[in-house]
Design an enzyme around this catalytic site. Structure first.
Site, short mmCIF file in Angstrom:
data_model
loop_
_atom_site.label_atom_id
_atom_site.label_comp_id
_atom_site.label_asym_id
_atom_site.label_seq_id
_atom_site.Cartn_x
_atom_site.Cartn_y
_atom_site.Cartn_z
N CYS A 199 0.79 -1.28 -0.16
CA CYS A 199 0.04 0.11 0.08
C CYS A 199 0.74 1.33 -0.13
O CYS A 199 1.03 1.92 1.17
CB CYS A 199 -0.87 0.17 1.22
SG CYS A 199 -1.81 -1.54 1.40
N ALA A 200 1.65 1.56 -1.25
CA ALA A 200 2.85 2.52 -1.26
C ALA A 200 2.42 3.91 -1.19
O ALA A 200 3.42 4.71 -0.77
CB ALA A 200 3.37 1.95 -2.20
N PRO B 197 1.41 7.54 -0.37
CA PRO B 197 1.79 8.60 -1.21
C PRO B 197 3.15 8.26 -1.66
O PRO B 197 3.86 8.89 -2.52
CB PRO B 197 1.56 10.17 -0.94
CG PRO B 197 1.50 9.63 0.42
CD PRO B 197 1.32 8.76 0.94
N GLY B 198 4.01 7.47 -0.93
CA GLY B 198 5.21 6.86 -1.42
C GLY B 198 6.43 7.12 -0.38
O GLY B 198 7.53 6.94 -0.58
N GLY B 199 6.18 7.74 0.91
CA GLY B 199 7.05 7.94 2.00
C GLY B 199 7.91 6.90 2.34
O GLY B 199 9.32 6.65 2.11
N GLU C 149 0.00 0.66 -5.40
CA GLU C 149 -0.89 1.51 -4.94
C GLU C 149 -2.15 1.26 -5.60
O GLU C 149 -2.08 1.22 -6.70
CB GLU C 149 -0.38 2.91 -4.98
CG GLU C 149 -1.40 4.15 -4.68
CD GLU C 149 -1.90 4.09 -3.25
OE1 GLU C 149 -3.20 4.12 -3.32
OE2 GLU C 149 -1.29 3.71 -2.39
N CYS D 179 -0.50 3.74 11.34
CA CYS D 179 -0.18 5.09 12.03
C CYS D 179 -1.20 5.42 12.90
O CYS D 179 -2.11 6.35 12.80
CB CYS D 179 -0.16 6.24 11.10
SG CYS D 179 0.52 7.61 11.88
#
Length: 458
Positions: free
Chosen positions: A261-262, A264-266, A286, A390
């Site tokens: 689940c990449a 937005p890419g952080g 994604e 998170c």
């Protein structure tokens, strides 16, 4: 504020406004504190406004209400002289809503200015409320979130019944404090020492992280060209843990990694740099096309480097729940950074606490379980997976992992603490009872990241 009320995000919309208005330095800092503070503390301010206006906030126009919140924060949460807070708010109300609104704002703010925040809190907190309800009101959180965080402190072993009330107050207070800007120095692309040239300082606990005490991250050269990025140190720990966790498998060529689940890419950006260091290929998946584009942009510099050394960094658009069927036992390391309520990042997302509802947990819980189950099917024997959110909410963390593992006899639930201690410094003894790791804003200075480390038996 009006953009947020219409569904926008302060952390995305405010920087655009600051650039368009050409605000920087102290002016930008003032505008940011005013916007974030008025949004975070609206639970307190709305109660005060209702008393001062002698009417429910539902009967106050949205633009006027936002003006009152901004004025209240200047009066009660910032060192703005009362006359200045009132005058600028009245002028704003006249500009936005007309002369009638200006009169209301003037009257309400003058009444608010008659007492300080401590005095107002004694008026809005019911004397017979229990400790959790009082803390929720005093720290401007919905009560359901305060209760969930209290349960999480106990459930993750961060608190005892004797300490939980004080710990809860500390968590809620940390959510209301401005978070430091964290940068990630992507290994092999830039070092923390290089970021120091632009004013950053090394993070005390996470070796890839740097703190930017002031200034615009967009002005840091390495951030502009994609070698570094803004990324919370706790988020970095998740990627570092996956890359460092030991595999138990027979040699089968170079490793394949998957960020399920990449967007937005952080985390994908850091994983890509680590994959190149360890001579591994990475697939960043994604489900949403526009977020997949953000991932591709994040990986641009690393992709060029990977191509030069014969490695592959691939960005895909697809449903993570399909990987277990489509590519069984295909990946050696998998990150499941599952969609969640984000209750661990409330300090960075000021509007989130007012948007999330308990009802969100049911749909997210089903998705989280399906993603984790798919990832475990896609994991090669001896491979490792990190399930991360998170959010410390038990319904999104330990309950999800426990429910999925009940149906699996092929997965070993590893103690993540030794690996986290290996990739960080100075956090020994602060990582809870295990086997999972829950970071806390008030203890670790990071977002409230949860991670579970799992390994498929060979």
């Amino acid at each position: 504020m009006r953009s947020v009320a219409s569904g926008g995000y302060a952390n995305l919309d405010l920087p655009k406004e600051l650039r368009q208005r050409r605000l920087s330095g102290r002016d930008a800092a003032f505008a940011t504190e005013l916007t974030y503070g008025a949004t975070r503390l609206r639970g307190i301010y709305d109660r005060i406004i209702e008393i001062a206006a002698d009417r429910p906030i539902a009967r106050i126009d949205g633009g006027v209400l936002d003006t009152l919140r901004l004025g209240a924060h200047q009066l009660l949460g910032m060192r703005v002289p009362p006359h200045a807070a009132a005058d600028t708010s009245v002028a704003l109300a006249r500009q936005v809503n007309g002369a009638g609104a200006a009169g209301l704002v003037n009257a309400v703010l003058r009444r608010i200015s008659e007492a300080d925040l401590e005095e107002w809190l004694t008026r809005i907190v019911p004397a017979d409320a229990d400790a959790t309800t009082k803390a929720a009101i005093q720290h401007s959180h919905p009560e359901w979130i305060a209760k969930a965080l209290r349960q999480a402190l106990l459930g993750h072993g961060a608190s005892t019944p004797a300490t939980v009330d004080a710990d809860l107050a500390a968590v809620l207070a940390a959510d209301n404090a401005a978070a430091e800007v964290n940068l990630v120095a992507r290994p092999g692309l830039v070092t923390v020492e290089e970021l120091a040239v632009d004013g950053a300082t090394a993070h005390p606990h996470v070796p890839t992280a740097a703190l930017l005490p002031s200034g615009d991250p967009g002005q840091v050269a390495a951030v502009r060209d994609g070698r570094a990025a803004v990324q919370d140190a706790g988020s970095q720990v998740v990627a570092l843990t996956l890359a460092a966790a030991p595999l138990v498998r027979a040699a089968r060529g170079r490793e394949r990694w998957l960020d399920l689940c990449a967007g937005p890419g952080g985390k994908a950006g850091l994983l890509a740099a680590l994959a190149i260091e360890q001579r591994a290929d990475l697939v960043a998946n994604e489900v949403q096309p526009h977020r997949a584009e953000l991932v591709a942009a994040t990986l641009r510099v690393a992709s060029e480097r990977a191509e030069g050394v014969g490695l592959t960094l691939e960005v895909r658009t697809g449903d993570g729940r399909d990987y277990g069927v489509d590519e069984p036992a295909a990946y050696d390391r998998i990150l499941i950074d599952a969609p969640c309520t984000g209750l661990g990042a409330l300090r960075r997302r000021p509007e989130a606490r007012w948007r999330r509802q308990p009802s969100d947990l049911a749909a997210l819980g089903s998705l989280q379980r399906e993603l984790l189950a798919s990832a475990l099917d896609a994991l090669a024997p001896g491979g490792v997976a990190v399930y991360a959110t998170c959010s410390p909410h038990l319904a999104e963390t330990t309950f999800v992992v426990g429910d999925v593992l009940k149906k699996r006899s092929d997965i070993e639930h590893l103690d993540a603490r030794p690996v986290v201690e290996e990739v960080t410094c100075g956090w020994g003894g602060t990582l809870g009872a295990g086997p999972d790791v829950q970071l806390w804003p008030h203890d670790h200075g990071t977002d409230g990241m949860f991670l579970a480390l799992l390994r498929k038996q060979g």
